[in-house]
Write an enzyme that holds these catalytic residues in place. Structure first.
Site, mmCIF file in Angstrom:
data_model
loop_
_atom_site.group_PDB
_atom_site.id
_atom_site.type_symbol
_atom_site.label_atom_id
_atom_site.label_comp_id
_atom_site.label_asym_id
_atom_site.label_seq_id
_atom_site.Cartn_x
_atom_site.Cartn_y
_atom_site.Cartn_z
ATOM 1 C CB VAL A 1 31.188 47.256 35.271
ATOM 2 C CG1 VAL A 1 31.143 47.591 36.553
ATOM 3 C CG2 VAL A 1 31.622 45.866 34.793
ATOM 4 C CG LEU B 1 41.955 40.903 44.495
ATOM 5 C CD1 LEU B 1 42.880 40.873 43.175
ATOM 6 C CD2 LEU B 1 42.714 40.356 45.843
ATOM 7 C CB SER C 1 45.653 38.966 35.039
ATOM 8 O OG SER C 1 45.985 37.637 34.944
ATOM 9 C CG ASP D 1 30.051 43.927 43.694
ATOM 10 O OD1 ASP D 1 29.361 43.018 43.161
ATOM 11 O OD2 ASP D 1 31.169 43.552 43.960
ATOM 12 C CE1 TYR E 1 40.721 37.372 34.010
ATOM 13 C CE2 TYR E 1 42.854 36.599 33.880
ATOM 14 C CZ TYR E 1 42.175 37.090 34.552
ATOM 15 O OH TYR E 1 42.337 37.507 35.782
#
Length: 262
Positions: A60, A17, A154, A36, A167
């Site tokens: 991160v 994404l 999400s 990244d 999650y």
């Protein structure tokens, strides 16, 4: 808010994404700072996109690594004169695990921390380090806009399945912080928006078994398929350009409501 000639930081920007978003914004004339861990992909993407793209190898979960990437991006902005336009916090992971397993053992804190540190802490850390550089930029347009923060939650934030406690917690937290973040930044002309996708074609979903993937597809109303990265990227472009999108969570899910179990 105009996209052309503005600089956008995208974490998780060299695949899935994040990469689709980078390409979509780049096509609109943006300058793209890609954050990244995958240096090989990052080098290839920058070569593909050309001089309006930079790559910074970034973990991160590491505050200093984020700081180095942000400072590198700010230095690049000073060179190009293309002001910061926003942040897309796209780095994320999923590590399924029941809170208590078949051996009556609880989910490990290492597993919980791994998910929370990337999905939640990594998002907040990136946002908080970029914002000081956005608040001091020159506002543009009739609304005196300084940019937008776009985060990724999400469907699991709202109807997570068994095994998604960590999650769902991480993504639910991102959804919950959207409005207070927008309120904190409103006086600076900076917006905050969160997108909550369902199952999209990405590195994370490609790790699913065929059974899991087919089960999730059946829980979708229409279309009955995984979302395309380009469809996600189209919504990001709209979030950047539409000033009335602020302090809200946008579900992008094909009317999917996940069942408790597959």
């Amino acid at each position: 808010m105009k996209i052309a000639d503005r600089t956008f930081l995208i974490s998780g920007g060299v695949s899935g994404l994040g990469l689709a978003t980078a390409r979509a914004l780049h096509e609109q004339g943006a300058y793209i700072s890609l954050l990244d861990l995958n240096a090989d992909n990052g080098t290839k993407i920058v070569k593909d996109l050309g001089p309006r793209a930079k790559f910074f190898e970034t973990d991160v979960t590491d505050t200093q690594a984020i700081a180095a990437a942000v400072q590198g991006t700010v230095a690049w902005v000073q060179e190009t004169g293309k002001a910061l336009g926003g942040v897309i916090a796209g780095a994320g992971v999923g590590m399924p695990g029941l809170i208590i397993d078949k051996k009556n053992q609880p989910l490990s804190m290492e597993s919980i921390d791994f998910v929370l540190n990337i999905n939640l802490r990594g998002t907040l850390d990136l946002v908080r380090q970029v914002v000081p550089h956005m608040t001091t930029s020159t506002p543009t347009g009739p609304d005196n806009s300084r940019g937008v923060i776009i985060m990724i939650a999400s469907s699991a934030a709202f109807d997570g399945q068994m095994g998604q406690v960590a999650y769902a917690a991480s993504k639910g937290a991102v959804a919950s912080l959207t409005l207070p973040l927008a309120r904190d930044l409103s006086k600076y002309g900076i917006r905050a928006v969160t997108i909550a996708p369902s199952m999209f074609d990405s590195a994370m979903t490609r790790m699913m078994s065929d059974k899991v993937r087919e089960g999730l597809e059946k829980s979708m109303e229409f279309p009955r398929r995984a979302g395309l990265p380009e469809e996600f990227a189209r919504l990001v472009v709209e979030c950047v350009g539409n000033e009335m999108l602020n302090g809200t969570v946008l579900r992008l899910d094909g009317a999917m409501r996940m069942p408790a179990r597959l």
